[in-house]
Design an enzyme around this catalytic site. Structure first.
Site, PDB file in Angstrom:
ATOM      1  N   GLN A 192      67.743  54.193  42.761  1.00 23.73           N
ATOM      2  CA  GLN A 192      66.474  54.316  43.472  1.00 23.73           C
ATOM      3  C   GLN A 192      66.771  54.192  44.970  1.00 23.73           C
ATOM      4  OE1 GLN A 192      63.412  54.793  41.431  1.00 23.73           O
ATOM      5  NE2 GLN A 192      65.218  55.321  40.205  1.00 23.73           N
ATOM      6  N   ARG A 200      60.234  51.281  45.039  1.00 20.35           N
ATOM      7  CA  ARG A 200      60.939  52.223  45.878  1.00 20.35           C
ATOM      8  C   ARG A 200      61.112  53.543  45.138  1.00 20.35           C
ATOM      9  NH1 ARG A 200      64.157  49.411  48.218  1.00 20.35           N
ATOM     10  NH2 ARG A 200      65.557  50.939  49.132  1.00 20.35           N
ATOM     11  N   GLY A 240      53.920  53.170  41.236  1.00 19.42           N
ATOM     12  CA  GLY A 240      55.189  53.708  40.766  1.00 19.42           C
ATOM     13  C   GLY A 240      55.985  54.418  41.848  1.00 19.42           C
ATOM     14  N   HIS A 241      57.276  54.623  41.545  1.00 18.09           N
ATOM     15  CA  HIS A 241      58.198  55.168  42.544  1.00 18.09           C
ATOM     16  C   HIS A 241      57.799  56.581  42.984  1.00 18.09           C
ATOM     17  CE1 HIS A 241      60.983  56.643  39.009  1.00 18.09           C
ATOM     18  NE2 HIS A 241      59.733  56.966  38.840  1.00 18.09           N
ATOM     19  N   GLY A 242      57.927  56.789  44.295  1.00 22.47           N
ATOM     20  CA  GLY A 242      57.647  58.101  44.860  1.00 22.47           C
ATOM     21  C   GLY A 242      56.173  58.421  45.006  1.00 22.47           C
TER      22      GLY A 242
END
Length: 354
Positions: A194, A214, A235-237
């Site tokens: 990540q 991240r 959540g990521h992104g």
């Protein structure tokens, strides 16, 4: 403080005795004869008539009361300002506690308060007027703006950036690894690095035990003025716009895109890669797995238009009654129009040869 002074400070029209002494602020049912309260919801109108408060902050068109009134367009926001006058949070003077661990390469801004057992990693840039309470951890490469306030046990992971006036409540985690795994040829899950940081804009508040992950690549972004409630998972992104509210226990799957001025009420769920447009409201426990156009109000799981959902809920509550009525109608139909006997089924076997 005199009531007249308070009205002047808030910019409100006073109807009542300006010489009343005001000592504090309380809710409408608890307020006493030296305290003020407010009404911003019509359901509390009756309580406003019976309150023991010295004065009530109300909208300009609100009915006359026996208590004094401070009339202003946004009573709730005015009440917020009044609270700030009478309640003063603890002050944390500049200084670094001897148990804090600060890497020599870290840059600490002017007038920072760094509490007991704080850890500030390599190449951190901490803006001026920061407050880090006990056990806060800033990983390497973190950059913050001015007036950063981190409550005890909050953590900011490597290379994340935070704007001005960001507040992290207890246990908030900024930049933990996103939930990314791929399956290898043996059918085993392998962790995906990540690599992307979290970027928080200015005036962002992240409440207790919320997590903003991240990104695998790129960055997870939270816009200026957005507020993230307790136990939220971003959540990521994912990308969240400006001045949005994400209420408690809401979950955003990876790569969610949330617009500006969006309200996600408690326990809302957003499926991955979905886009929620500007001004959308998702009511409590709604869940969407599709894009939502700007300005919509969505309810239910799966989520759909709030007006249709309200009608559906009304019908759902009547289902037992409707089933009984349907049963009675079926019996009535059978009584007056008895079913004719079914004709014998045709044989599917070959007839015997003559």
């Amino acid at each position: 403080m005199k009531l007249g002074e308070l009205a002047s400070h808030l910019g409100a029209e006073l109807r009542g005795n300006p010489d009343l002494e005001i000592t504090g602020v309380k809710g409408i049912e608890e307020a006493g004869p030296t305290e003020i309260t407010f009404v911003a919801n019509p359901r509390y109108t009756a309580l406003a008539r019976s309150t023991h408060a010295a004065a009530v902050i109300v909208e300009p068109e609100f009915q006359e009361l026996s208590a004094a009134t401070l009339r202003i367009k946004n009573p709730y926001h005015a009440f917020n300002h009044a609270l700030g006058i009478f309640y003063q949070p603890p002050a944390y003077p500049p200084g670094i506690h001897p148990t804090a661990v600060i890497d020599p390469t870290a840059q600490i801004g002017l007038d920072a308060h760094i509490g007991a057992y704080v850890v500030v990693g390599p190449n951190v840039r901490l803006g001026p007027h920061a407050t880090l309470l006990p056990h806060v951890v800033l990983y390497p490469g973190v950059k913050t703006g001015s007036h950063f306030f981190a409550h005890a046990h909050s953590v900011v992971r490597e290379n994340c950036t935070l704007g001005d006036h960001v507040t992290l409540e207890n246990g908030a985690i900024i930049g933990a690894d996103g939930f990314g795994f791929s399956k290898n040829d043996k059918g085993q899950w392998e962790k995906i690095p990540q690599s992307g940081p979290v970027r928080l804009g200015s005036r962002v508040d992240v409440q207790a035990n919320a997590t903003i992950d991240r990104a695998t690549v790129g960055a997870t972004e939270i816009g200026d003025g957005t507020k993230v409630d307790n136990l939220v998972q971003v959540g990521h992104g994912s990308r969240v716009g400006n001045d949005s509210l994400i209420c408690a226990q809401t979950g955003l799957a990876g790569s969610s895109v949330i617009g500006n001025n969006v309200i996600l009420a408690g326990q809302v769920g957003i499926a991955g890669h979905c886009t929620v447009g500007d001004g959308v409201i998702l009511t409590a426990q709604s869940a969407v797995s599709h894009d939502v156009p700007p300005g919509k109000m969505i309810s239910g799981s799966p989520g759909f238009d709030n007006r249709i959902w309200l009608r559906a809920v009304t019908i759902f509550q009547r289902l037992p009654e409707l089933v009984k009525r349907l049963d009675r109608l079926e019996k009535l139909v059978q009584k007056h129009f008895p079913a004719e006997p079914a004709p014998p089924a045709e044989s599917t076997k070959d007839e015997p040869a003559e």
